[in-house]
Design a protein around this motif. Structure first.
Motif, PDB file in Angstrom:
ATOM      1  N   SER A   1       0.791  -1.098   0.098  1.00 52.28           N
ATOM      2  CA  SER A   1      -0.189   0.214  -0.632  1.00 52.28           C
ATOM      3  C   SER A   1       0.782   1.382   0.276  1.00 52.28           C
ATOM      4  O   SER A   1       1.144   2.322  -1.063  1.00 52.28           O
ATOM      5  CB  SER A   1      -1.389   0.040   0.914  1.00 52.28           C
ATOM      6  N   ALA A   2       1.838   1.300   0.657  1.00 58.79           N
ATOM      7  CA  ALA A   2       2.682   2.692   1.238  1.00 58.79           C
ATOM      8  C   ALA A   2       3.314   2.896  -0.341  1.00 58.79           C
ATOM      9  O   ALA A   2       3.828   3.496  -1.045  1.00 58.79           O
ATOM     10  CB  ALA A   2       3.805   1.826   1.834  1.00 58.79           C
ATOM     11  N   PHE A   3       4.219   1.476  -0.476  1.00 56.75           N
ATOM     12  CA  PHE A   3       5.097   1.470  -2.124  1.00 56.75           C
ATOM     13  C   PHE A   3       4.296   2.277  -2.884  1.00 56.75           C
ATOM     14  O   PHE A   3       4.477   3.070  -3.329  1.00 56.75           O
ATOM     15  CB  PHE A   3       5.963   0.436  -2.744  1.00 56.75           C
ATOM     16  N   CYS A   4       3.127   1.646  -2.974  1.00 58.14           N
ATOM     17  CA  CYS A   4       2.394   1.277  -5.177  1.00 58.14           C
ATOM     18  C   CYS A   4       1.737   3.064  -5.004  1.00 58.14           C
ATOM     19  O   CYS A   4       1.780   3.985  -5.666  1.00 58.14           O
ATOM     20  CB  CYS A   4       0.573   0.238  -4.948  1.00 58.14           C
ATOM     21  N   TYR A   5       1.167   3.673  -3.247  1.00 57.85           N
ATOM     22  CA  TYR A   5       1.087   4.904  -3.828  1.00 57.85           C
ATOM     23  C   TYR A   5       1.653   6.242  -3.282  1.00 57.85           C
ATOM     24  O   TYR A   5       1.664   6.901  -4.600  1.00 57.85           O
ATOM     25  CB  TYR A   5       0.023   5.266  -2.058  1.00 57.85           C
TER      26      TYR A   5
ATOM     27  N   THR B   1       2.991 -12.800  -4.063  1.00 59.49           N
ATOM     28  CA  THR B   1       2.933 -12.104  -5.130  1.00 59.49           C
ATOM     29  C   THR B   1       1.412 -12.690  -6.017  1.00 59.49           C
ATOM     30  O   THR B   1       1.007 -11.248  -6.829  1.00 59.49           O
ATOM     31  CB  THR B   1       4.074 -12.455  -6.236  1.00 59.49           C
ATOM     32  N   THR B   2       0.885 -13.560  -6.222  1.00 55.04           N
ATOM     33  CA  THR B   2      -0.074 -14.030  -6.889  1.00 55.04           C
ATOM     34  C   THR B   2      -1.064 -13.976  -6.449  1.00 55.04           C
ATOM     35  O   THR B   2      -2.590 -13.827  -6.642  1.00 55.04           O
ATOM     36  CB  THR B   2       0.160 -14.821  -7.684  1.00 55.04           C
ATOM     37  N   ASN B   3      -0.820 -13.259  -5.277  1.00 55.32           N
ATOM     38  CA  ASN B   3      -2.717 -12.887  -3.936  1.00 55.32           C
ATOM     39  C   ASN B   3      -3.314 -11.450  -4.692  1.00 55.32           C
ATOM     40  O   ASN B   3      -2.619 -10.133  -4.366  1.00 55.32           O
ATOM     41  CB  ASN B   3      -2.182 -12.795  -2.977  1.00 55.32           C
ATOM     42  N   CYS B   4      -4.320 -11.630  -5.155  1.00 56.87           N
ATOM     43  CA  CYS B   4      -4.719 -10.757  -5.792  1.00 56.87           C
ATOM     44  C   CYS B   4      -5.323  -9.560  -4.621  1.00 56.87           C
ATOM     45  O   CYS B   4      -5.238  -8.976  -4.808  1.00 56.87           O
ATOM     46  CB  CYS B   4      -6.009 -11.132  -6.996  1.00 56.87           C
ATOM     47  N   ALA B   5      -5.448 -10.177  -3.536  1.00 55.73           N
ATOM     48  CA  ALA B   5      -5.295  -8.845  -2.395  1.00 55.73           C
ATOM     49  C   ALA B   5      -4.855  -8.178  -2.384  1.00 55.73           C
ATOM     50  O   ALA B   5      -4.977  -6.893  -2.674  1.00 55.73           O
ATOM     51  CB  ALA B   5      -5.761  -9.800  -1.284  1.00 55.73           C
ATOM     52  N   VAL B   6      -3.297  -8.365  -3.256  1.00 55.34           N
ATOM     53  CA  VAL B   6      -2.378  -7.473  -2.108  1.00 55.34           C
ATOM     54  C   VAL B   6      -2.937  -5.976  -3.664  1.00 55.34           C
ATOM     55  O   VAL B   6      -2.081  -5.049  -3.831  1.00 55.34           O
ATOM     56  CB  VAL B   6      -0.773  -8.126  -2.484  1.00 55.34           C
ATOM     57  N   LEU B   7      -2.516  -6.665  -4.665  1.00 56.56           N
ATOM     58  CA  LEU B   7      -3.077  -6.101  -6.024  1.00 56.56           C
ATOM     59  C   LEU B   7      -4.085  -5.403  -5.467  1.00 56.56           C
ATOM     60  O   LEU B   7      -4.386  -3.897  -6.182  1.00 56.56           O
ATOM     61  CB  LEU B   7      -3.313  -6.886  -7.527  1.00 56.56           C
ATOM     62  N   GLY B   8      -5.262  -6.155  -5.276  1.00 57.35           N
ATOM     63  CA  GLY B   8      -6.340  -5.253  -5.184  1.00 57.35           C
ATOM     64  C   GLY B   8      -6.000  -3.924  -4.111  1.00 57.35           C
ATOM     65  O   GLY B   8      -7.169  -3.078  -4.617  1.00 57.35           O
ATOM     66  N   VAL B   9      -5.737  -4.414  -3.070  1.00 62.51           N
ATOM     67  CA  VAL B   9      -6.021  -3.120  -2.455  1.00 62.51           C
ATOM     68  C   VAL B   9      -5.470  -2.564  -2.550  1.00 62.51           C
ATOM     69  O   VAL B   9      -5.855  -0.199  -3.174  1.00 62.51           O
ATOM     70  CB  VAL B   9      -4.815  -3.390  -0.763  1.00 62.51           C
TER      71      VAL B   9
ATOM     72  N   PHE C   1      -1.862   9.665   2.062  1.00 65.05           N
ATOM     73  CA  PHE C   1      -0.764   8.385   2.090  1.00 65.05           C
ATOM     74  C   PHE C   1      -1.033   7.355   3.692  1.00 65.05           C
ATOM     75  O   PHE C   1      -1.222   6.677   3.693  1.00 65.05           O
ATOM     76  CB  PHE C   1       0.242   9.420   2.142  1.00 65.05           C
ATOM     77  N   ILE C   2      -1.331   8.448   4.400  1.00 67.02           N
ATOM     78  CA  ILE C   2      -1.577   7.390   5.696  1.00 67.02           C
ATOM     79  C   ILE C   2      -2.567   6.302   5.979  1.00 67.02           C
ATOM     80  O   ILE C   2      -2.774   5.472   6.340  1.00 67.02           O
ATOM     81  CB  ILE C   2      -2.195   8.703   6.921  1.00 67.02           C
ATOM     82  N   TRP C   3      -3.981   7.502   5.214  1.00 66.38           N
ATOM     83  CA  TRP C   3      -5.087   6.400   5.883  1.00 66.38           C
ATOM     84  C   TRP C   3      -4.762   5.074   4.244  1.00 66.38           C
ATOM     85  O   TRP C   3      -5.317   3.526   4.555  1.00 66.38           O
ATOM     86  CB  TRP C   3      -6.273   7.481   4.652  1.00 66.38           C
ATOM     87  N   ALA C   4      -4.189   5.426   3.136  1.00 63.17           N
ATOM     88  CA  ALA C   4      -3.958   3.945   2.812  1.00 63.17           C
ATOM     89  C   ALA C   4      -3.540   2.903   2.713  1.00 63.17           C
ATOM     90  O   ALA C   4      -3.271   1.884   2.946  1.00 63.17           O
ATOM     91  CB  ALA C   4      -3.244   4.902   1.448  1.00 63.17           C
ATOM     92  N   VAL C   5      -2.092   3.351   3.946  1.00 60.57           N
ATOM     93  CA  VAL C   5      -1.010   2.834   4.857  1.00 60.57           C
ATOM     94  C   VAL C   5      -2.262   1.832   5.381  1.00 60.57           C
ATOM     95  O   VAL C   5      -2.168   0.474   5.142  1.00 60.57           O
ATOM     96  CB  VAL C   5      -0.210   3.040   4.834  1.00 60.57           C
ATOM     97  N   LEU C   6      -2.905   2.524   6.211  1.00 60.67           N
ATOM     98  CA  LEU C   6      -3.744   1.747   7.328  1.00 60.67           C
ATOM     99  C   LEU C   6      -4.994   1.401   6.223  1.00 60.67           C
ATOM    100  O   LEU C   6      -4.829   0.171   6.971  1.00 60.67           O
ATOM    101  CB  LEU C   6      -4.277   3.521   7.954  1.00 60.67           C
ATOM    102  N   ASN C   7      -5.194   1.253   5.861  1.00 60.34           N
ATOM    103  CA  ASN C   7      -6.408   0.719   4.625  1.00 60.34           C
ATOM    104  C   ASN C   7      -5.561  -0.835   4.484  1.00 60.34           C
ATOM    105  O   ASN C   7      -6.389  -2.430   4.424  1.00 60.34           O
ATOM    106  CB  ASN C   7      -6.995   1.289   2.982  1.00 60.34           C
ATOM    107  N   GLY C   8      -4.399  -0.118   3.640  1.00 54.41           N
ATOM    108  CA  GLY C   8      -3.624  -1.511   3.527  1.00 54.41           C
ATOM    109  C   GLY C   8      -3.490  -2.908   5.149  1.00 54.41           C
ATOM    110  O   GLY C   8      -4.038  -3.629   4.675  1.00 54.41           O
ATOM    111  N   PHE C   9      -3.108  -2.130   5.664  1.00 59.13           N
ATOM    112  CA  PHE C   9      -3.073  -2.862   6.992  1.00 59.13           C
ATOM    113  C   PHE C   9      -4.390  -3.146   7.683  1.00 59.13           C
ATOM    114  O   PHE C   9      -4.054  -4.723   7.779  1.00 59.13           O
ATOM    115  CB  PHE C   9      -2.347  -1.734   7.875  1.00 59.13           C
TER     116      PHE C   9
END
Lengths: 196, 196, 200
Positions: free
Chosen positions: C56-60, C114-122, C138-146
């Motif tokens: 979440s952090a890096f992609c954002y 890597t192939t877990n679509c939840a990660v790409l999905g979030v 940024f902060i909410w994106a990371v929190l959402n990922g977590f």
């Protein structure tokens, strides 16, 4: 170390090729996507108020003035309202007449629950908005008295609320926008509004 | 192995959804209507064929160590192309499939076939494998979607098949219905296999 | 609403109402594949929470500061999946070097993520505009990922707990394994539908 550099370069080459390819496809499809979106919006406007020309008024709240294509008389306004539904944003395009009574609405974008919230796009739901005044934009479950209210879709009260309340808020915004615009005199069609 | 054999194995004997159990997410999420199922199935088939061809072509020039990242780049590039073309030419379908188009990238079927098949076989066979697996996936999707659409909405491909008085079983369109439908279907397939 | 109130709303929404697995259909492969044993489910869950937060952090950051300024939004899918793949690789190497014990328990699950679509999905959902047209910061994106990761782990563990017991149960042979797992998931999803009305 050298082997890593080599591997990195090969990967980089693949990335560059992929990026170039995507940039090319993007350059072809982008104008098409944009024009589709514009065309769709234009068509929806026409469906809401037929036989009209639309003039876009940009500002804090963007809306369109609908004028009769023959006489040029102002028939009403078209705008887009948006609010969070159950599963994401629900966008509704609506047309109101000069007294801000609803002429017709069309739910143009939603991601609600299939079979429940998605019923909001059906005429069965949208038709009940016709002729409603701002005061009548209240969901029956929130204390509205039938028939002067909006009947909630069974199992999708949140979606109904999103549509109803977003319309209500947007009409209020439209009112203030139209009024402030009319203080600075410009078009003939708009001036009539002040006198009323 | 002959071309035809490669082509047909994916449809029944090694059906990616029912037998190998891959690509569950899109199977469940996009099978709410037959229309969506066909769209999703064909999009995935297209990506599968393209990536199979490409990976089979470059299998000799990619170092073994970085083959997985290379697959990822190739697949992601084709998925982006499908995504953009669909938005440009089939906007309605693109809207209803939404998030699941970019998610074809992580569809295990495509990655799985790249690693297990295209990486070891020649181009012609890889094409056959791609078509077969893609069609198998599409058929499985359609089967699940047929059950869900008929029971949940009373229609098939938007054509009414149930009598007007039929009260739709909404639950089959919702998430729980998706799981249960697929579970029962798989059980049924196992039973048929045992009988043989 | 204060920060804590918003955080609470987001947590309830990500874990219960819009659970990634049961209402969004994301991350089903590991959900069905790694839920046979409690231990492995726990390891997988932890690895997913970790990678989802990082991703979440890096992609954002990549989207906000590289793709948007250069108008390269169409590279989104490619950029995100590469980021995730690289991230997973990096995490694997890091853990292997610094904590062999942790690597032993998490290691096997990392490449699967890597192939877990939840990660790409979030990662994609984080940059998708919300109802009012704004995006998470940024902060909410990371929190959402977590929090989404926590939601995933929550149902994964529940599923593993039930399946461990189901092993002993008597049932038709053709329903063993995946079919019964899917029906179980359906029943769980049904239970989670009870949270549907909880909207703040």
């Amino acid at each position: 170390m050298k082997i890593f550099l080599q591997l990195g370069l090969i990967l980089l080459a693949f990335c560059v090729v992929a990026t170039a390819l995507l940039a090319y496809v993007n350059s072809i499809t982008k104008p098409q996507i944009d024009s589709i979106q514009q065309k769709e919006a234009e068509e929806t406007r026409r469906k809401l108020i037929p036989d009209s020309d639309f003039e876009e008024i940009q500002g804090e709240f963007t809306y369109y003035i609908a004028k009769d294509s023959k006489t040029g008389e102002v028939k009403g306004y078209v705008f887009t309202a948006e609010k969070n539904g159950y599963n994401g944003p629900v966008k509704t395009m609506a047309a109101v007449d000069k007294d801000y009574n609803i002429i017709a609405i069309n739910v143009i974008q939603q991601t609600e629950t299939p079979g429940l919230g998605t019923n909001s796009t059906q005429p069965k739901f949208t038709d009940q908005f016709k002729g409603k005044t701002v005061e009548q934009l209240i969901v029956d479950k929130d204390g509205g008295v039938p028939p002067n209210c909006i009947k909630a879709i069974t199992g999708a009260t949140i979606t109904t609320r999103a549509v109803t309340n977003s319309l209500k808020e947007s009409i209020e915004m439209l009112k203030t926008q139209v009024q402030t615009k009319n203080i600075t005199p410009n078009e003939t069609g708009a001036k009539e509004e002040v006198n009323k | 192995m002959s071309f035809m054999k490669e082509l047909t194995k994916g449809i029944i004997k090694e059906n990616p959804t029912f037998v190998i159990v891959l690509g569950m997410c899109p199977t469940l999420a996009t099978s709410t209507s037959v229309n969506n199922a066909i769209g999703m199935g064909l999009a995935a088939t297209f990506v599968l064929i393209c990536s199979n061809i490409f990976i089979s072509l470059i299998k000799n020039i990619t170092p073994d160590k970085i083959r997985i990242p290379v697959y990822v780049i190739v697949i992601a590039a084709f998925v982006s192309i499908v995504d953009m073309s669909m938005a440009a030419y089939l906007p309605a379908l693109h809207k209803s499939l939404g998030l699941f188009i970019p998610l074809i990238v992580v569809n295990c079927i495509i990655m799985g076939r790249a690693e297990a098949y295209a990486n070891k076989n020649n181009v012609i066979n890889s094409i056959a494998d791609g078509i077969g697996m893609g069609l198998g996936f599409t058929l499985a999707l359609c089967l699940v979607a047929t059950i869900r659409e008929i029971l949940g909405n009373g229609t098939w491909l938007n054509i009414r098949v149930m009598p007007e008085t039929y009260d739709p079983m909404l639950i089959t369109l919702l998430a729980p219905g998706a799981f249960i439908t697929l579970g029962l279907l798989m059980g049924l397939m196992n039973m048929l296999k045992e009988k043989k | 609403m204060g920060f804590l109130g918003q955080l609470f709303t987001m947590a309830i929404s990500a874990i219960l109402i819009q659970n990634f697995v049961l209402s969004r259909f994301l991350g089903l492969c590991p959900y069905l594949g790694v839920s046979k044993k409690m231990d492995s489910a726990f390891g997988m869950g932890m690895a997913v929470i970790f990678v989802m937060t990082m991703a979440s952090a890096f992609c954002y950051l990549i989207y906000q500061y590289i793709l948007v300024p250069f108008e390269l939004e169409y590279l989104q899918t490619l950029a995100f999946i590469l980021t995730i793949a690289a991230l997973v690789q990096f995490v694997e190497m890091f853990i292997k070097k610094n904590s062999p014990a942790l690597y032993k328990s998490l290691g096997v699950y990392l490449p699967l993520i890597t192939t877990n679509c939840a990660v790409l999905g979030v990662a994609i959902l984080n940059i998708t505009p919300l109802a009012d047209g704004t995006r998470y910061n940024f902060i909410w994106a990371v929190l959402n990922g977590f929090l989404s990761g926590v939601g995933f782990t929550f149902v994964l563990l529940a599923m593993a707990g039930i399946r461990e017991r189901l092993e002993m149960a008597e049932m038709p042979k053709s329903m063993r394994g995946m079919p019964s797992g899917l029906i179980l998931a359906g029943t769980m999803a049904l239970a989670f539908y009870g949270f549907m009305g909880m909207k703040f």
